[in-house]
Design a protein around this motif. Structure first.
Motif, mmCIF file in Angstrom:
data_model
loop_
_atom_site.group_PDB
_atom_site.id
_atom_site.type_symbol
_atom_site.label_atom_id
_atom_site.label_comp_id
_atom_site.label_asym_id
_atom_site.label_seq_id
_atom_site.Cartn_x
_atom_site.Cartn_y
_atom_site.Cartn_z
ATOM 1 N N GLY A 173 41.140 59.750 52.897
ATOM 2 C CA GLY A 173 40.571 59.621 51.558
ATOM 3 C C GLY A 173 39.239 58.911 51.621
ATOM 4 N N ARG A 174 38.696 58.652 50.452
ATOM 5 C CA ARG A 174 37.394 58.001 50.383
ATOM 6 C C ARG A 174 37.472 56.848 49.389
ATOM 7 N NH1 ARG A 174 32.856 60.740 52.321
ATOM 8 N NH2 ARG A 174 34.042 62.669 52.265
ATOM 9 N N VAL A 175 36.952 55.700 49.782
ATOM 10 C CA VAL A 175 36.953 54.533 48.888
ATOM 11 C C VAL A 175 35.656 54.540 48.087
ATOM 12 C CG1 VAL A 175 37.092 52.023 48.759
ATOM 13 C CG2 VAL A 175 38.315 53.238 50.572
ATOM 14 N N PRO A 176 35.756 54.558 46.750
ATOM 15 C CA PRO A 176 34.530 54.578 45.947
ATOM 16 C C PRO A 176 33.660 53.356 46.221
ATOM 17 C CG PRO A 176 36.453 55.059 44.589
ATOM 18 C CD PRO A 176 36.970 54.622 45.929
ATOM 19 N N GLU A 177 32.369 53.546 46.064
ATOM 20 C CA GLU A 177 31.389 52.469 46.249
ATOM 21 C C GLU A 177 31.783 51.272 45.382
ATOM 22 O OE1 GLU A 177 28.612 51.454 48.661
ATOM 23 O OE2 GLU A 177 28.957 53.620 48.469
ATOM 24 N N GLY A 178 31.722 50.084 45.948
ATOM 25 C CA GLY A 178 31.983 48.872 45.163
ATOM 26 C C GLY A 178 33.455 48.491 45.082
ATOM 27 N N ASP A 211 49.726 55.205 50.246
ATOM 28 C CA ASP A 211 49.086 54.219 51.125
ATOM 29 C C ASP A 211 47.564 54.290 51.007
ATOM 30 O OD1 ASP A 211 51.357 52.985 51.995
ATOM 31 O OD2 ASP A 211 51.520 54.110 53.861
ATOM 32 N N LEU A 212 47.028 55.476 50.754
ATOM 33 C CA LEU A 212 45.592 55.586 50.475
ATOM 34 C C LEU A 212 45.266 54.952 49.131
ATOM 35 C CD1 LEU A 212 44.958 59.284 51.583
ATOM 36 C CD2 LEU A 212 44.115 57.236 52.752
ATOM 37 N N ALA A 213 46.083 55.269 48.120
ATOM 38 C CA ALA A 213 45.803 54.805 46.760
ATOM 39 C C ALA A 213 45.741 53.279 46.690
ATOM 40 C CB ALA A 213 46.860 55.340 45.795
ATOM 41 N N VAL A 214 46.676 52.601 47.375
ATOM 42 C CA VAL A 214 46.701 51.141 47.261
ATOM 43 C C VAL A 214 45.602 50.472 48.095
ATOM 44 C CG1 VAL A 214 49.135 51.027 46.614
ATOM 45 C CG2 VAL A 214 48.490 50.860 49.037
ATOM 46 N N THR A 215 44.859 51.266 48.829
ATOM 47 C CA THR A 215 43.674 50.729 49.502
ATOM 48 C C THR A 215 42.442 50.965 48.626
ATOM 49 O OG1 THR A 215 44.771 51.453 51.518
ATOM 50 C CG2 THR A 215 42.556 50.662 51.774
ATOM 51 N N GLY A 216 42.656 51.551 47.453
ATOM 52 C CA GLY A 216 41.546 51.834 46.549
ATOM 53 C C GLY A 216 40.926 53.191 46.791
ATOM 54 N N ALA A 217 41.485 53.974 47.727
ATOM 55 C CA ALA A 217 40.879 55.252 48.108
ATOM 56 C C ALA A 217 41.322 56.384 47.191
ATOM 57 C CB ALA A 217 41.249 55.592 49.551
ATOM 58 N N VAL A 218 40.478 57.386 47.113
ATOM 59 C CA VAL A 218 40.822 58.643 46.447
ATOM 60 C C VAL A 218 41.303 59.596 47.544
ATOM 61 C CG1 VAL A 218 39.943 60.578 45.076
ATOM 62 C CG2 VAL A 218 39.056 58.251 44.703
ATOM 63 N N THR A 241 46.211 54.004 40.233
ATOM 64 C CA THR A 241 45.135 53.156 40.771
ATOM 65 C C THR A 241 43.774 53.618 40.233
ATOM 66 O OG1 THR A 241 45.018 54.488 42.794
ATOM 67 C CG2 THR A 241 46.436 52.558 42.856
ATOM 68 N N ALA A 242 43.627 54.934 40.007
ATOM 69 C CA ALA A 242 42.367 55.425 39.423
ATOM 70 C C ALA A 242 42.229 54.935 37.984
ATOM 71 C CB ALA A 242 42.326 56.953 39.472
ATOM 72 N N ALA A 243 43.338 54.930 37.239
ATOM 73 C CA ALA A 243 43.286 54.469 35.841
ATOM 74 C C ALA A 243 42.895 52.994 35.785
ATOM 75 C CB ALA A 243 44.643 54.699 35.171
ATOM 76 N N LEU A 244 43.424 52.190 36.705
ATOM 77 C CA LEU A 244 43.039 50.771 36.752
ATOM 78 C C LEU A 244 41.540 50.644 37.011
ATOM 79 C CD1 LEU A 244 46.020 49.321 38.875
ATOM 80 C CD2 LEU A 244 45.508 48.733 36.494
#
Ligand code: MG
Length: 335
Positions: free
Chosen positions: A150-155, A82-89, A206-209
């Motif tokens: 988690g933390r969502v990367p900038e941008g 659920d974190l990953a699909v929000t773009g979060a690490v 999601t990180a690979a994408l």
């Protein structure tokens, strides 16, 4: 006749309220959101100031162990995904365990080892927790609640509100395995061979994408209610139609065969390691290539179109019909 009427089905919680179908969606929209605020339903995790992502997940799967996984791994992976699909690490988890009096300590050790192993593999720390014990007969061995941080990367911004007409819909692998694996563990498959659950963390995908330069508009893990629920929810949330090619959705042979015998729809069965991705058309080939590096059967399954939030299935002859979303689910307590 009794003076005290039995509660009508509509007046009490039913298994359908937790099944990811129409009954649950209506209850969330009409009774939960007005009380708690619709922010709670916006996406799989909330993003707080400071780009901190938070999600929470209760695991009540029965039985505790099933082909390809157990409640411990499920509790960790549910929050991580659920974190990953929000773009979060994903960075950390809290863990609450509700234990039933009489549960063997050896079983509990197995679940705890599973939690520890999976958390380590996902690179998240278990930073806080709680344990409660309820009397024998209340609860069912173990319920596990995880909160993921988690933390969502900038941008990075990933959410249903970014889905737009023209976007392409991708799925990261074959669907329906997890639901059938749990059914197999209940002895419900008879002579049919189960495939192990697809249970797997998705933060690497999601990180690979992201690292490949894909700006995913929306990602959603296909859990309760399966791919069907994801398609219906994203269509409704964005207010756009989805047109999905029926033949394009990957379903493993043994899953398709078992579903035919049992009268189940593989699109409606839960996955625990698959996601749907909504990307701009000019990024679809790149995104699909990234997904196929991990799962060769990943596929482009449809497009987003102008409309009113409905999902259309197109068959091999070009005929279209609206997606049938069930009220409840054929299989309760699969996650
Ligand atoms: Mg989710």
């Amino acid at each position: 006749m009794s003076d005290c009427p039995l509660p009508h089905d509509a007046d009490v919680v039913t298994l359908a309220h937790g099944a990811g179908g129409r009954t649950m969606a209506r209850w969330l929209a009409e009774r939960l959101a007005p009380r708690l605020g619709s922010d709670a339903l916006r996406h799989d995790a909330a993003v707080l100031p400071g780009r901190i992502a938070v999600t929470t997940d209760a695991s009540v799967v029965s039985p505790l162990f099933f082909p390809g996984g157990d409640i411990g791994r499920l509790a960790v992976i549910g929050a991580v995904n659920d974190l990953a699909v929000t773009g979060a690490v994903p960075e950390a988890l809290t863990l609450a365990l509700v234990l039933e009096e009489g549960l063997s300590l050896a079983t509990l050790d197995r679940v705890l080892d599973s939690i520890a192993d999976e958390a380590r593999a996902c690179g998240v720390r278990v930073v806080s927790g709680d344990t409660k014990v309820v009397e024998r007969g209340h609860g069912d061995g173990v319920y596990a609640v995880t909160t993921g941080i988690g933390r969502v990367p900038e941008g990075v911004e990933v959410g249903p509100w970014r889905v737009a007409p023209g976007d392409v819909v991708l799925v990261s692998g074959d669907v329906g395995r997890h639901g059938l694996a749990v059914l197999a563990a209940r002895g419900g498959l008879g002579f049919l061979d189960p495939l192990p659950s697809d249970l797997a963390p998705l933060h690497g995908t999601t990180a690979a994408l992201r690292e490949a330069g894909v700006d995913a508009h929306c990602l959603r893990d296909c859990t309760r209610g399966g791919l069907s629920a994801v398609l219906a929810e994203i269509a409704a949330a964005g207010g756009h139609d989805l047109v999905v090619e029926e033949g394009a959705v990957p379903v493993a042979g043994p899953v398709r065969a078992a579903c035919e015998v049992l009268g189940l729809d593989p699109w409606q069965l839960a996955c625990e390691g698959r996601l749907a991705a909504f990307v701009a058309a000019d990024q679809a080939d790149l995104a699909l290539a990234v997904l196929r590096e991990r799962r060769p059967e990943a596929a482009r399954i449809g497009v987003v179109a102008d409309g009113r939030g409905r999902v259309w299935l197109r068959d091999a002859f070009g005929g279209e019909r609206e997606l049938d979303r069930p009220a409840g689910a054929a299989l309760p307590r699969i996650c």
